[in-house]
Write a protein that holds these residues in place. Sequence first.
Motif, PDB file in Angstrom:
ATOM      1  N   THR A   1       0.864  -1.174   0.000  1.00 49.25           N
ATOM      2  CA  THR A   1       0.000   0.000   0.000  1.00 49.25           C
ATOM      3  C   THR A   1       0.903   1.227   0.000  1.00 49.25           C
ATOM      4  O   THR A   1       1.846   1.299   0.791  1.00 49.25           O
ATOM      5  CB  THR A   1      -0.913  -0.002   1.245  1.00 49.25           C
ATOM      6  OG1 THR A   1      -1.712  -1.177   1.213  1.00 49.25           O
ATOM      7  CG2 THR A   1      -1.796   1.233   1.284  1.00 49.25           C
ATOM      8  N   TYR A   2       0.602   2.175  -0.864  1.00 45.44           N
ATOM      9  CA  TYR A   2       1.435   3.366  -1.033  1.00 45.44           C
ATOM     10  C   TYR A   2       0.671   4.606  -0.602  1.00 45.44           C
ATOM     11  O   TYR A   2      -0.538   4.684  -0.767  1.00 45.44           O
ATOM     12  CB  TYR A   2       1.870   3.498  -2.496  1.00 45.44           C
ATOM     13  CG  TYR A   2       2.741   2.360  -2.929  1.00 45.44           C
ATOM     14  CD1 TYR A   2       4.114   2.448  -2.838  1.00 45.44           C
ATOM     15  CD2 TYR A   2       2.181   1.181  -3.401  1.00 45.44           C
ATOM     16  CE1 TYR A   2       4.925   1.391  -3.221  1.00 45.44           C
ATOM     17  CE2 TYR A   2       2.981   0.110  -3.787  1.00 45.44           C
ATOM     18  CZ  TYR A   2       4.352   0.223  -3.686  1.00 45.44           C
ATOM     19  OH  TYR A   2       5.139  -0.825  -4.055  1.00 45.44           O
ATOM     20  N   ARG A   3       1.429   5.555  -0.077  1.00 42.84           N
ATOM     21  CA  ARG A   3       0.819   6.792   0.406  1.00 42.84           C
ATOM     22  C   ARG A   3       1.870   7.894   0.386  1.00 42.84           C
ATOM     23  O   ARG A   3       3.030   7.659   0.731  1.00 42.84           O
ATOM     24  CB  ARG A   3       0.305   6.552   1.819  1.00 42.84           C
ATOM     25  CG  ARG A   3      -0.387   7.730   2.416  1.00 42.84           C
ATOM     26  CD  ARG A   3      -1.021   7.345   3.719  1.00 42.84           C
ATOM     27  NE  ARG A   3      -1.566   8.551   4.313  1.00 42.84           N
ATOM     28  CZ  ARG A   3      -2.195   8.589   5.435  1.00 42.84           C
ATOM     29  NH1 ARG A   3      -2.391   7.498   6.120  1.00 42.84           N
ATOM     30  NH2 ARG A   3      -2.650   9.720   5.912  1.00 42.84           N
TER      31      ARG A   3
ATOM     32  N   ILE B   1       3.844   0.277   2.451  1.00 41.84           N
ATOM     33  CA  ILE B   1       3.587  -0.614   3.582  1.00 41.84           C
ATOM     34  C   ILE B   1       3.237  -1.987   3.025  1.00 41.84           C
ATOM     35  O   ILE B   1       2.320  -2.122   2.212  1.00 41.84           O
ATOM     36  CB  ILE B   1       2.440  -0.087   4.458  1.00 41.84           C
ATOM     37  CG1 ILE B   1       2.770   1.322   4.953  1.00 41.84           C
ATOM     38  CG2 ILE B   1       2.168  -1.033   5.623  1.00 41.84           C
ATOM     39  CD1 ILE B   1       1.601   2.064   5.556  1.00 41.84           C
ATOM     40  N   ASN B   2       3.964  -2.996   3.473  1.00 40.95           N
ATOM     41  CA  ASN B   2       3.701  -4.354   3.031  1.00 40.95           C
ATOM     42  C   ASN B   2       2.378  -4.819   3.610  1.00 40.95           C
ATOM     43  O   ASN B   2       2.166  -4.747   4.824  1.00 40.95           O
ATOM     44  CB  ASN B   2       4.833  -5.289   3.450  1.00 40.95           C
ATOM     45  CG  ASN B   2       4.652  -6.671   2.896  1.00 40.95           C
ATOM     46  OD1 ASN B   2       3.853  -7.450   3.410  1.00 40.95           O
ATOM     47  ND2 ASN B   2       5.397  -6.976   1.856  1.00 40.95           N
TER      48      ASN B   2
ATOM     49  N   TYR C   1       8.523   1.062   4.246  1.00 39.45           N
ATOM     50  CA  TYR C   1       9.729   1.655   3.669  1.00 39.45           C
ATOM     51  C   TYR C   1       9.385   3.028   3.129  1.00 39.45           C
ATOM     52  O   TYR C   1       8.279   3.251   2.639  1.00 39.45           O
ATOM     53  CB  TYR C   1      10.279   0.803   2.517  1.00 39.45           C
ATOM     54  CG  TYR C   1      10.981  -0.441   2.969  1.00 39.45           C
ATOM     55  CD1 TYR C   1      12.336  -0.415   3.272  1.00 39.45           C
ATOM     56  CD2 TYR C   1      10.299  -1.635   3.099  1.00 39.45           C
ATOM     57  CE1 TYR C   1      12.995  -1.562   3.699  1.00 39.45           C
ATOM     58  CE2 TYR C   1      10.948  -2.786   3.520  1.00 39.45           C
ATOM     59  CZ  TYR C   1      12.299  -2.735   3.810  1.00 39.45           C
ATOM     60  OH  TYR C   1      12.940  -3.872   4.238  1.00 39.45           O
ATOM     61  N   THR C   2      10.346   3.934   3.195  1.00 38.83           N
ATOM     62  CA  THR C   2      10.196   5.248   2.591  1.00 38.83           C
ATOM     63  C   THR C   2      10.936   5.249   1.257  1.00 38.83           C
ATOM     64  O   THR C   2      11.723   4.342   0.972  1.00 38.83           O
ATOM     65  CB  THR C   2      10.767   6.349   3.502  1.00 38.83           C
ATOM     66  OG1 THR C   2      12.151   6.075   3.741  1.00 38.83           O
ATOM     67  CG2 THR C   2      10.013   6.414   4.816  1.00 38.83           C
TER      68      THR C   2
ATOM     69  N   TYR D   1      10.965   0.812   8.471  1.00 40.32           N
ATOM     70  CA  TYR D   1      10.271   0.939   9.746  1.00 40.32           C
ATOM     71  C   TYR D   1       9.626  -0.411  10.052  1.00 40.32           C
ATOM     72  O   TYR D   1       8.955  -0.992   9.191  1.00 40.32           O
ATOM     73  CB  TYR D   1       9.190   2.025   9.671  1.00 40.32           C
ATOM     74  CG  TYR D   1       9.747   3.432   9.630  1.00 40.32           C
ATOM     75  CD1 TYR D   1       9.839   4.193  10.782  1.00 40.32           C
ATOM     76  CD2 TYR D   1      10.196   3.985   8.437  1.00 40.32           C
ATOM     77  CE1 TYR D   1      10.350   5.490  10.746  1.00 40.32           C
ATOM     78  CE2 TYR D   1      10.707   5.271   8.392  1.00 40.32           C
ATOM     79  CZ  TYR D   1      10.785   6.013   9.550  1.00 40.32           C
ATOM     80  OH  TYR D   1      11.302   7.287   9.514  1.00 40.32           O
ATOM     81  N   SER D   2       9.850  -0.907  11.248  1.00 43.39           N
ATOM     82  CA  SER D   2       9.287  -2.200  11.632  1.00 43.39           C
ATOM     83  C   SER D   2       7.763  -2.130  11.697  1.00 43.39           C
ATOM     84  O   SER D   2       7.172  -1.047  11.681  1.00 43.39           O
ATOM     85  CB  SER D   2       9.830  -2.625  13.000  1.00 43.39           C
ATOM     86  OG  SER D   2       9.293  -1.780  14.006  1.00 43.39           O
TER      87      SER D   2
END
Length: 69
Positions: free
Chosen positions: A8-10, A21-22, A29-30, A36-37
């Motif tokens: 998911t992308y934002r 976001i997986n 990830y950025t 980021y965990s």
Amino acid sequence: MEQKPGWTYRFISSLNMQIAINDSTGVMYTEDKVRYSTEEQRLLQSIDYAFPLSVHLVKKVFDGTIVSV
């Protein structure tokens, strides 16, 4: 940022970049490849990902962990 299935992308205006976001793990990830965990991502989600660029830059340099928002 190339968009791939299962993510998911934002766009985050405070960082001026996209995050990914997986969908299955919650790992984030950025665009500049900072990881980021799942726990960190959930903390950031609770504030709608509105965190200061300075926090991101410190994490990028020192590879720290966000424990509270």
